[in-house]
Design a protein around this motif. Structure first.
Motif, PDB file in Angstrom:
ATOM      1  N   ARG A   1       0.839  -1.203   0.000  1.00  0.00           N
ATOM      2  CA  ARG A   1       0.000   0.000   0.000  1.00  0.00           C
ATOM      3  C   ARG A   1       0.876   1.257   0.000  1.00  0.00           C
ATOM      4  N   PHE A   2       1.919   1.242   0.794  1.00  0.00           N
ATOM      5  CA  PHE A   2       2.852   2.379   0.856  1.00  0.00           C
ATOM      6  C   PHE A   2       3.528   2.571  -0.506  1.00  0.00           C
ATOM      7  N   ILE A   3       4.031   1.467  -1.077  1.00  0.00           N
ATOM      8  CA  ILE A   3       4.760   1.549  -2.339  1.00  0.00           C
ATOM      9  C   ILE A   3       3.847   1.988  -3.480  1.00  0.00           C
ATOM     10  N   ILE A   4       2.625   1.471  -3.520  1.00  0.00           N
ATOM     11  CA  ILE A   4       1.711   1.837  -4.605  1.00  0.00           C
ATOM     12  C   ILE A   4       1.399   3.331  -4.569  1.00  0.00           C
ATOM     13  N   ARG A   5       1.220   3.890  -3.385  1.00  0.00           N
ATOM     14  CA  ARG A   5       1.014   5.342  -3.281  1.00  0.00           C
ATOM     15  C   ARG A   5       2.213   6.088  -3.856  1.00  0.00           C
ATOM     16  N   GLU A   6       3.399   5.599  -3.544  1.00  0.00           N
ATOM     17  CA  GLU A   6       4.597   6.261  -4.054  1.00  0.00           C
ATOM     18  C   GLU A   6       4.765   6.066  -5.559  1.00  0.00           C
ATOM     19  N   GLN A   7       4.299   4.936  -6.078  1.00  0.00           N
ATOM     20  CA  GLN A   7       4.323   4.736  -7.523  1.00  0.00           C
ATOM     21  C   GLN A   7       3.419   5.744  -8.231  1.00  0.00           C
ATOM     22  N   GLN A   8       2.268   6.024  -7.633  1.00  0.00           N
ATOM     23  CA  GLN A   8       1.309   6.932  -8.254  1.00  0.00           C
ATOM     24  C   GLN A   8       1.692   8.397  -8.076  1.00  0.00           C
ATOM     25  N   PHE A   9       2.188   8.726  -6.889  1.00  0.00           N
ATOM     26  CA  PHE A   9       2.545  10.115  -6.580  1.00  0.00           C
ATOM     27  C   PHE A   9       3.922  10.132  -5.916  1.00  0.00           C
ATOM     28  N   PRO A  10       4.990   9.947  -6.714  1.00  0.00           N
ATOM     29  CA  PRO A  10       6.324   9.775  -6.137  1.00  0.00           C
ATOM     30  C   PRO A  10       6.827  11.006  -5.388  1.00  0.00           C
ATOM     31  N   THR A  11       7.462  10.730  -4.264  1.00  0.00           N
ATOM     32  CA  THR A  11       8.097  11.763  -3.443  1.00  0.00           C
ATOM     33  C   THR A  11       9.541  11.345  -3.208  1.00  0.00           C
ATOM     34  N   GLU A  12      10.189  11.995  -2.270  1.00  0.00           N
ATOM     35  CA  GLU A  12      11.549  11.623  -1.906  1.00  0.00           C
ATOM     36  C   GLU A  12      11.613  10.176  -1.424  1.00  0.00           C
ATOM     37  N   ALA A  13      10.512   9.696  -0.861  1.00  0.00           N
ATOM     38  CA  ALA A  13      10.474   8.314  -0.384  1.00  0.00           C
ATOM     39  C   ALA A  13      10.603   7.325  -1.543  1.00  0.00           C
ATOM     40  N   PHE A  14      10.072   7.685  -2.714  1.00  0.00           N
ATOM     41  CA  PHE A  14      10.203   6.791  -3.859  1.00  0.00           C
ATOM     42  C   PHE A  14      11.655   6.657  -4.281  1.00  0.00           C
ATOM     43  N   ASP A  15      12.408   7.738  -4.190  1.00  0.00           N
ATOM     44  CA  ASP A  15      13.834   7.672  -4.522  1.00  0.00           C
ATOM     45  C   ASP A  15      14.528   6.626  -3.648  1.00  0.00           C
ATOM     46  N   ILE A  16      14.156   6.573  -2.382  1.00  0.00           N
ATOM     47  CA  ILE A  16      14.730   5.594  -1.453  1.00  0.00           C
ATOM     48  C   ILE A  16      14.326   4.186  -1.865  1.00  0.00           C
ATOM     49  N   LEU A  17      13.036   3.990  -2.101  1.00  0.00           N
ATOM     50  CA  LEU A  17      12.532   2.668  -2.456  1.00  0.00           C
ATOM     51  C   LEU A  17      13.148   2.166  -3.763  1.00  0.00           C
ATOM     52  N   PHE A  18      13.251   3.048  -4.731  1.00  0.00           N
ATOM     53  CA  PHE A  18      13.770   2.628  -6.030  1.00  0.00           C
ATOM     54  C   PHE A  18      15.260   2.317  -5.946  1.00  0.00           C
ATOM     55  N   ALA A  19      16.028   3.241  -5.376  1.00  0.00           N
ATOM     56  CA  ALA A  19      17.482   3.072  -5.343  1.00  0.00           C
ATOM     57  C   ALA A  19      17.913   1.901  -4.468  1.00  0.00           C
ATOM     58  N   LYS A  20      17.237   1.711  -3.345  1.00  0.00           N
ATOM     59  CA  LYS A  20      17.719   0.740  -2.371  1.00  0.00           C
ATOM     60  C   LYS A  20      17.026  -0.617  -2.423  1.00  0.00           C
ATOM     61  N   ALA A  21      15.888  -0.709  -3.096  1.00  0.00           N
ATOM     62  CA  ALA A  21      15.179  -1.991  -3.170  1.00  0.00           C
ATOM     63  C   ALA A  21      14.926  -2.436  -4.606  1.00  0.00           C
ATOM     64  N   MET A  22      14.374  -1.533  -5.431  1.00  0.00           N
ATOM     65  CA  MET A  22      13.974  -1.927  -6.777  1.00  0.00           C
ATOM     66  C   MET A  22      15.134  -2.002  -7.755  1.00  0.00           C
ATOM     67  N   GLN A  23      16.020  -0.999  -7.728  1.00  0.00           N
ATOM     68  CA  GLN A  23      17.099  -0.925  -8.710  1.00  0.00           C
ATOM     69  C   GLN A  23      18.022  -2.146  -8.686  1.00  0.00           C
ATOM     70  N   PRO A  24      18.444  -2.630  -7.510  1.00  0.00           N
ATOM     71  CA  PRO A  24      19.321  -3.810  -7.516  1.00  0.00           C
ATOM     72  C   PRO A  24      18.671  -5.036  -8.154  1.00  0.00           C
ATOM     73  N   ILE A  25      17.376  -5.222  -7.920  1.00  0.00           N
ATOM     74  CA  ILE A  25      16.678  -6.362  -8.517  1.00  0.00           C
ATOM     75  C   ILE A  25      16.526  -6.148 -10.022  1.00  0.00           C
ATOM     76  N   LEU A  26      16.170  -4.926 -10.412  1.00  0.00           N
ATOM     77  CA  LEU A  26      16.046  -4.614 -11.835  1.00  0.00           C
ATOM     78  C   LEU A  26      17.371  -4.812 -12.554  1.00  0.00           C
ATOM     79  N   ASP A  27      18.473  -4.388 -11.942  1.00  0.00           N
ATOM     80  CA  ASP A  27      19.790  -4.563 -12.546  1.00  0.00           C
ATOM     81  C   ASP A  27      20.099  -6.041 -12.759  1.00  0.00           C
ATOM     82  N   ALA A  28      19.716  -6.868 -11.782  1.00  0.00           N
ATOM     83  CA  ALA A  28      19.943  -8.309 -11.916  1.00  0.00           C
ATOM     84  C   ALA A  28      19.127  -8.867 -13.075  1.00  0.00           C
TER      85      ALA A  28
END
Length: 217
Positions: free
Chosen positions: A118-145
């Motif tokens: 629920r937290f992530i979906i809100r950030e996907q729809q209306f990204p804030t500074e928190a999305f930068d954290i989620l993307f860089a530290k959780a999503m990007q490493p998996i996407l890179d793999a």
């Protein structure tokens, strides 16, 4: 080196506080949630939020950090092992990607990821500074793999095509959490039980191996 009994600020944060914050921010959004309500629901003093986070914005960003850290804890080692396995051959890379997707699917089926989603979906729809954290530290490493492994299986794909395939494959695992209501309704179940989870995981594996085996046009 600090002694084993020495406690940092992070050590002293009540375990339920960030979980409660994630739940309420996810349900109510940043504007709708209140630090007073979060403190009350978690059994934490308001002064603790001020002390550890400075206020609502700091707590919100800490909630994003907590989600990202939890995802890394669950996925970091499986992803690293799979990428190493995928170095052996194209077939090994395809199997490695299927393994990562299965690990993600299992994570999406865990109860605690409901609040995270629920937290992530809100950030996907209306990204804030928190999305930068989620993307860089959780999503990007998996996407890179994903991108690395897809590149080994399908070297014919251009860079953006590889990334697009990675994102869409990732989405097949995401639907098990973000699209949970539709999954249950379509499969005529009240919840994803072990039998249904096994079916979905098997289909996910078959999907990714089929997609990766497609011949270039």
């Amino acid at each position: 080196m600090r002694c084993s009994f020495e406690r940092t600020k992070a050590d002293m944060i009540p375990a339920t506080l960030l979980d409660t914050a994630i739940d309420q921010f996810g349900r109510l959004g940043f504007e709708g949630a209140s630090t007073r309500g979060i403190a009350r629901a978690s059994g934490t003093a308001m002064s603790s939020i001020t002390y550890h986070f400075g206020g609502k914005q700091g707590l919100y960003l800490a909630a994003a950090e907590h989600i990202a850290g939890s995802i890394r804890k669950l996925q970091g080692e499986p992803v690293a092992r799979a990428v190493a396995m995928g170095q052996e051959s194209s077939a090994a890379a395809a199997e490695a990607l299927a393994t990562i997707l299965d690990s993600l699917a299992q994570m999406m089926l865990r109860p605690e990821t409901e609040a995270w989603s629920r937290f992530i979906i809100r950030e996907q729809q209306f990204p804030t500074e928190a999305f930068d954290i989620l993307f860089a530290k959780a999503m990007q490493p998996i996407l890179d793999a994903f991108v690395e492994l897809i590149g080994r299986v399908r070297p014919d794909l251009a860079g953006r095509d590889t990334v697009a395939m990675a994102l869409l494959l990732f989405g097949q695992a995401m639907v098990l959490r973000a699209g949970r209501a539709a999954v249950c309704r379509a499969l005529h179940v009240d919840q994803i039980d072990d039998e249904t989870a096994a079916l979905l995981r098997a289909r996910l594996r078959a999907n990714v191996l089929c997609i990766l085996s497609e011949k270039p046009q």
